[in-house]
Design a protein around this motif. Sequence first.
Motif, PDB file in Angstrom:
ATOM      1  N   TYR A  26      36.235  28.176  36.465  1.00  0.00           N
ATOM      2  CA  TYR A  26      37.403  28.761  35.799  1.00  0.00           C
ATOM      3  C   TYR A  26      38.263  27.663  35.166  1.00  0.00           C
ATOM      4  CZ  TYR A  26      41.793  31.124  34.988  1.00  0.00           C
ATOM      5  OH  TYR A  26      42.924  31.618  34.397  1.00  0.00           O
ATOM      6  N   GLN A  27      38.626  27.855  33.920  1.00  0.00           N
ATOM      7  CA  GLN A  27      39.459  26.884  33.200  1.00  0.00           C
ATOM      8  C   GLN A  27      40.797  27.527  32.845  1.00  0.00           C
ATOM      9  OE1 GLN A  27      38.903  23.747  32.659  1.00  0.00           O
ATOM     10  NE2 GLN A  27      36.827  23.723  33.473  1.00  0.00           N
ATOM     11  N   PRO A  28      41.879  27.071  33.442  1.00  0.00           N
ATOM     12  CA  PRO A  28      43.189  27.604  33.055  1.00  0.00           C
ATOM     13  C   PRO A  28      43.465  27.322  31.582  1.00  0.00           C
ATOM     14  CG  PRO A  28      43.335  26.323  35.067  1.00  0.00           C
ATOM     15  CD  PRO A  28      41.971  26.081  34.510  1.00  0.00           C
ATOM     16  N   GLU A  29      44.217  28.182  30.966  1.00  0.00           N
ATOM     17  CA  GLU A  29      44.513  28.013  29.541  1.00  0.00           C
ATOM     18  C   GLU A  29      45.841  27.286  29.335  1.00  0.00           C
ATOM     19  OE1 GLU A  29      43.562  31.740  27.177  1.00  0.00           O
ATOM     20  OE2 GLU A  29      43.241  32.445  29.222  1.00  0.00           O
ATOM     21  N   ASN A  30      46.070  26.875  28.119  1.00  0.00           N
ATOM     22  CA  ASN A  30      47.355  26.300  27.684  1.00  0.00           C
ATOM     23  C   ASN A  30      47.769  25.090  28.509  1.00  0.00           C
ATOM     24  OD1 ASN A  30      47.607  28.506  25.837  1.00  0.00           O
ATOM     25  ND2 ASN A  30      48.277  29.757  27.570  1.00  0.00           N
ATOM     26  N   GLY A  31      46.785  24.388  29.012  1.00  0.00           N
ATOM     27  CA  GLY A  31      47.099  23.179  29.772  1.00  0.00           C
ATOM     28  C   GLY A  31      47.747  23.435  31.109  1.00  0.00           C
ATOM     29  N   ALA A  32      47.666  24.649  31.595  1.00  0.00           N
ATOM     30  CA  ALA A  32      48.284  24.964  32.882  1.00  0.00           C
ATOM     31  C   ALA A  32      47.619  24.160  33.988  1.00  0.00           C
ATOM     32  CB  ALA A  32      48.159  26.459  33.164  1.00  0.00           C
ATOM     33  N   ALA A  33      48.431  23.587  34.854  1.00  0.00           N
ATOM     34  CA  ALA A  33      47.907  22.788  35.970  1.00  0.00           C
ATOM     35  C   ALA A  33      48.440  23.363  37.271  1.00  0.00           C
ATOM     36  CB  ALA A  33      48.307  21.321  35.795  1.00  0.00           C
ATOM     37  N   TYR A  34      47.590  24.073  37.983  1.00  0.00           N
ATOM     38  CA  TYR A  34      48.014  24.638  39.268  1.00  0.00           C
ATOM     39  C   TYR A  34      48.118  23.527  40.307  1.00  0.00           C
ATOM     40  CZ  TYR A  34      47.053  29.281  37.400  1.00  0.00           C
ATOM     41  OH  TYR A  34      47.076  30.428  36.658  1.00  0.00           O
ATOM     42  N   PRO A  35      49.129  23.579  41.159  1.00  0.00           N
ATOM     43  CA  PRO A  35      49.254  22.542  42.181  1.00  0.00           C
ATOM     44  C   PRO A  35      48.135  22.657  43.218  1.00  0.00           C
ATOM     45  CG  PRO A  35      50.892  24.274  42.536  1.00  0.00           C
ATOM     46  CD  PRO A  35      50.208  24.585  41.236  1.00  0.00           C
ATOM     47  N   GLN A  36      47.836  21.530  43.849  1.00  0.00           N
ATOM     48  CA  GLN A  36      46.896  21.537  44.966  1.00  0.00           C
ATOM     49  C   GLN A  36      47.462  22.390  46.084  1.00  0.00           C
ATOM     50  OE1 GLN A  36      43.905  19.503  45.219  1.00  0.00           O
ATOM     51  NE2 GLN A  36      44.226  19.379  43.012  1.00  0.00           N
ATOM     52  N   GLY A  37      46.590  22.898  46.914  1.00  0.00           N
ATOM     53  CA  GLY A  37      47.068  23.604  48.088  1.00  0.00           C
ATOM     54  C   GLY A  37      46.878  25.104  47.981  1.00  0.00           C
ATOM     55  N   GLY A  38      47.301  25.779  49.022  1.00  0.00           N
ATOM     56  CA  GLY A  38      47.008  27.200  49.179  1.00  0.00           C
ATOM     57  C   GLY A  38      47.606  28.076  48.097  1.00  0.00           C
ATOM     58  N   PHE A  39      48.864  27.837  47.744  1.00  0.00           N
ATOM     59  CA  PHE A  39      49.519  28.699  46.760  1.00  0.00           C
ATOM     60  C   PHE A  39      48.866  28.529  45.401  1.00  0.00           C
ATOM     61  CE2 PHE A  39      53.380  29.614  44.001  1.00  0.00           C
ATOM     62  CZ  PHE A  39      53.264  30.983  44.116  1.00  0.00           C
ATOM     63  N   LEU A  61      54.220  28.806  39.989  1.00  0.00           N
ATOM     64  CA  LEU A  61      54.642  29.898  39.105  1.00  0.00           C
ATOM     65  C   LEU A  61      54.562  29.470  37.644  1.00  0.00           C
ATOM     66  CD1 LEU A  61      57.654  31.895  40.557  1.00  0.00           C
ATOM     67  CD2 LEU A  61      55.217  32.235  40.835  1.00  0.00           C
ATOM     68  N   ASP A  62      54.938  28.247  37.375  1.00  0.00           N
ATOM     69  CA  ASP A  62      54.912  27.810  35.978  1.00  0.00           C
ATOM     70  C   ASP A  62      53.472  27.708  35.463  1.00  0.00           C
ATOM     71  OD1 ASP A  62      56.088  26.927  33.527  1.00  0.00           O
ATOM     72  OD2 ASP A  62      55.400  24.897  34.026  1.00  0.00           O
ATOM     73  N   ALA A  63      52.577  27.222  36.310  1.00  0.00           N
ATOM     74  CA  ALA A  63      51.177  27.141  35.893  1.00  0.00           C
ATOM     75  C   ALA A  63      50.635  28.542  35.610  1.00  0.00           C
ATOM     76  CB  ALA A  63      50.344  26.447  36.974  1.00  0.00           C
ATOM     77  N   PHE A  64      50.948  29.467  36.482  1.00  0.00           N
ATOM     78  CA  PHE A  64      50.495  30.853  36.296  1.00  0.00           C
ATOM     79  C   PHE A  64      51.068  31.418  34.996  1.00  0.00           C
ATOM     80  CE2 PHE A  64      50.932  35.465  37.153  1.00  0.00           C
ATOM     81  CZ  PHE A  64      49.607  35.770  37.451  1.00  0.00           C
ATOM     82  N   TYR A  65      52.339  31.137  34.775  1.00  0.00           N
ATOM     83  CA  TYR A  65      53.001  31.628  33.560  1.00  0.00           C
ATOM     84  C   TYR A  65      52.324  31.093  32.309  1.00  0.00           C
ATOM     85  CZ  TYR A  65      56.704  32.196  30.072  1.00  0.00           C
ATOM     86  OH  TYR A  65      57.403  32.526  28.951  1.00  0.00           O
ATOM     87  N   ARG A  66      52.030  29.820  32.307  1.00  0.00           N
ATOM     88  CA  ARG A  66      51.376  29.224  31.132  1.00  0.00           C
ATOM     89  C   ARG A  66      49.959  29.749  30.967  1.00  0.00           C
ATOM     90  NH1 ARG A  66      54.125  24.304  29.494  1.00  0.00           N
ATOM     91  NH2 ARG A  66      55.874  23.942  30.907  1.00  0.00           N
ATOM     92  N   ASP A  67      49.262  29.806  32.069  1.00  0.00           N
ATOM     93  CA  ASP A  67      47.863  30.233  32.030  1.00  0.00           C
ATOM     94  C   ASP A  67      47.732  31.681  31.546  1.00  0.00           C
ATOM     95  OD1 ASP A  67      45.139  30.373  32.436  1.00  0.00           O
ATOM     96  OD2 ASP A  67      45.251  30.497  34.614  1.00  0.00           O
ATOM     97  N   MET A  68      48.710  32.510  31.891  1.00  0.00           N
ATOM     98  CA  MET A  68      48.597  33.947  31.649  1.00  0.00           C
ATOM     99  C   MET A  68      49.272  34.387  30.344  1.00  0.00           C
ATOM    100  SD  MET A  68      46.756  34.958  34.131  1.00  0.00           S
ATOM    101  CE  MET A  68      46.865  36.732  33.960  1.00  0.00           C
ATOM    102  N   GLN A  69      49.598  33.451  29.475  1.00  0.00           N
ATOM    103  CA  GLN A  69      50.349  33.813  28.267  1.00  0.00           C
ATOM    104  C   GLN A  69      49.734  35.006  27.533  1.00  0.00           C
ATOM    105  OE1 GLN A  69      53.330  32.800  26.764  1.00  0.00           O
ATOM    106  NE2 GLN A  69      53.598  31.979  28.839  1.00  0.00           N
ATOM    107  N   ALA A  70      48.425  34.974  27.361  1.00  0.00           N
ATOM    108  CA  ALA A  70      47.790  36.031  26.575  1.00  0.00           C
ATOM    109  C   ALA A  70      47.780  37.370  27.303  1.00  0.00           C
ATOM    110  CB  ALA A  70      46.349  35.614  26.227  1.00  0.00           C
ATOM    111  N   GLU A  71      47.976  37.335  28.624  1.00  0.00           N
ATOM    112  CA  GLU A  71      47.914  38.558  29.434  1.00  0.00           C
ATOM    113  C   GLU A  71      49.287  38.973  29.934  1.00  0.00           C
ATOM    114  OE1 GLU A  71      44.788  39.761  30.166  1.00  0.00           O
ATOM    115  OE2 GLU A  71      43.641  38.071  29.376  1.00  0.00           O
ATOM    116  N   LEU A  72      50.295  38.252  29.490  1.00  0.00           N
ATOM    117  CA  LEU A  72      51.602  38.413  30.120  1.00  0.00           C
ATOM    118  C   LEU A  72      52.162  39.825  29.981  1.00  0.00           C
ATOM    119  CD1 LEU A  72      52.898  36.156  31.658  1.00  0.00           C
ATOM    120  CD2 LEU A  72      54.404  35.721  29.735  1.00  0.00           C
TER     121      LEU A  72
END
Lengths: 425, 527
Positions: free
Chosen positions: A251-264, A315-326
């Motif tokens: 899976y490749q996040p879009e828009n340069g979104a970088a999810y943090p390491q860890g469970g969340f 949350l910010d990574a999710f927000y960026r990644d999900m732009q097209a689905e927001l």
Amino acid sequence: MKNIKGHKPQGASKASAKLSRRGFLGTTAAAGAVSLSNVALGGRRGSDRGRDVLVNVFLRGGLDGLSAVVPYGDSDLYVARPSLAIDPPGQVGGALNLDGFFGLNPACAPLLNAYQQGDLAIIHATGSTDPSRSHFSAQYLMETGTPNLSYLGLTDGWIARHLKSVAPIGRGDLRALGLKPVLPRSLVGAPGTLPVANPADLDFPGGPGLAAAYRNILETSYGVAAEPLKGAASAGLSAIDTLGAIDFDNYQPENGAAYPQGGFGSALTSAAAMIKADIGLECLQIDINGWDHHSGQGPQNGLLAMMLDDFSQGLDAFYRDMQAELGRVTLVVMTEFGRRVAENGSAGTDHGHGGVMFVLGGSVNGGQVFSQWPGLDPASLGNGDLPITTDYRDVLAEILQLRLGNASVRDVFPQHTPQFHGVVA
Amino acid sequence: MHQDSTSEMDWLPMEAVLRSDLNRTAHGKGGGNARRALFTAMAGIFASSQAKGQVQVGPLTPVDRIRRDNLYYLVNRASFGFTPALYSEAVQRGYEGWLDWQLNPENISDTEAEQALSAFPSVSLSAAQLYAAYGPGGAAGDPQDVVRDLRGARVVRAVRSERQLFERVVEFWGDHLNVPPADGPLQFFRTVYDSEVIRQHALGYFPDLLMASAKSAAMLIYLNGNENVAGAPNENYAREVMELHTLGVDGGYNENDIYELARCFTGWTLYPPTSSQIGDFYFNPSLHDNGSKVVMGQPIPTGGGLGDGEEMLLFLASHPSTAAYVTKKLATHLLDYDPPQALLDEAASVFLATGGHIKEVVRVILSGRWIDVVDPWNTPKISRPLHFVSSLLRTPGVELTSPIGVLNSLFVMGHLPFGWEAPDGYPDSADAWGTSVLPRWDFAYRVFGGLVPGVSASAGALYAALGSPGLSNLTERASGLLANRNLKPSEVQLVEDFVQSGVTSGGEELLRSTLALIASCPSYQYL
């Protein structure tokens, strides 16, 4: 009482941005009617204009709302919290101004992006009307959507009651997931629902040669078993089929979104992959434990700041990644209670009452803090706690009705007549 | 006296009718009680017809349900899983005799488990020894090794110990008085808490257990008791000791009682790591609030010092709310999600009459007198993952050599030992554990496939444990080995069809698959 409800930064051009996004979505939904997944759904999505997927994030332990979203405009904060309060904006380590009264904890800086885009709303002095300061009672009440403990017999979660009161988006065999090993209370009793610690790691036992025989035996024997085993098996088998078709590993996040390491971060990554795959999932729940900071709370540079940073980056990574689905996602963040206004003797805070919620999504009337601020002077507090001026059920009910197509939200939240505050459009 | 009554019970036509009535009743409000009342009323009819062997009313229809096996009920609940050997022991000693035997663990030799525990050297060390060996510059390892040992020992004891009931009760108190070994010194003190508090008092007296817990370094750190000082009380422990450890959330206290109780505990702290008495309880009078207090109507005069908190703990430990709350939770753990009220009443009164003697409370709860009212065959309880996993690992032919792979599976199932972060301990409900079956199927497949790291299960050993079966009796032998044949007839039939279908490559694969399938069936998920 200071009413600052509806404060909004100047110059927000939310309405036009939202319109264009929804127009785009409508087109794709109609075009998608010929896609494979929509054939299986019988074209339902076309007629339903795509109800939102709900992502429910529960912060367990009681997030300190006064440290996360700081009412720096209320000078009594600095009286009650001589060592723990975040300074006003403009000072080193000071809050990040939101609206002239509230400011974000500096560790929440990544949230400013969605907030300034008008896609993140904050609700303050919110929570349950029940005064319990017990983690377990308060979580139970909040997750069952019930007003007090006289409803202890009602064990279904509020998301479960929602799902039972609307038609499925997809086939209905897999409608909600708890992204953890044990099902959270909000989802207990929900149709087509199961807990999955790691959706990328579901395999049917038996190996290729025996899988069909295994499956036959398990489907048959669990098909006549008592609940909850029966439903667990059914949802589990669907999950193997449906989630097994998603390539989580690549899976490749879009828009340069970088999810943090860890469970969340990894739970959000899985959530994003599943929402984009459009498999008929309607609700996802993610828990973050560990917000119970009686001692050494560290809102400036310590433990709480670290956790807020992880949370906000996620949350910010999710927000960026999900732009097209927001336009078809609403994410809500809740916690069982806020913490005592006055700090205790061990640089921490004890259990309190009023707290904070966040709502993120393309249909959110964001860029503002919804709050009828009660004031932090001792006379305004309830037993030393921030009183609640917005019932958390109002926020959830509004989301369910306006974004998830639920026409009977009063059945979801017994003995409550929700008032909508315009959090979502 | 406790003989197997499978043959007649499986062919009771009226019972099928009754069961459908019961199921209907169960959906209504108060279904549990109504169901029991109806069952009790009807039980007499069946008892008399069975006694005469007269069950020929109408056409015979097979009833698809688990057979009534009282000793299996006892042995499986009072242990981390049935084994044929444990069952034989119960046959020899009789129901109550076996129970009494298990209630006196000091009389049960446990050399095999003790030898296996030598792989986890830190579990028997004191706080000072742990700091020396695993603290900064320690030669034996780092603090995470101590936690790893503790978790591994939990699994090994569940699987290997002969003192099975004791281990089940230890499991209960570990959750009831939960302290997670999260980080820092808790990684050491949780081990000491296990050995010197939980295991020390598990079948002893509740007030002793509560007092030891309250004064333990683990609890003082976890719930911030060591930072609770005069003038600035920290309420964390005071709240949880009433809500979770003693009275229960509806036990009759209010927010002011929490505040006042927190004042009673001010000055309770522990010796620091630099002291030779590291981790020992220490009362610091200069940090204690010596003013008068009132907790739940109990006046506490000024100048009480350490006695303020000690006396309140004894008050809480002997409160009727505590007796009711704690014994119900214990009965739920051992028996059933909804234990019968008569049992609960008796357990609570024994708790109060014996000064909280846990052994006697457990004896009441597990007594054979309750079997018909608990009716576990119709209202089964779902085993928690540790129980499920241990049950499989206790199967003859399966050998646990290292717990690493098992701990990983328990983590995936959400039941890693000492892995629950909140003070309420792991839940014990069908909602929590009955909603996820995929990890169980997966573990069953892998354990009998010999695919779990640290667990050996050779085809030869499994074959021998099954008594060298043939194709005709493999299903029966396997269901006997795993569950004393306590499966539904329909489940047995499904597995039998599989065995006879020739779908496997035969031999080893057939053997392993049959065991895995039986362990994956719904009936095997129950206690």
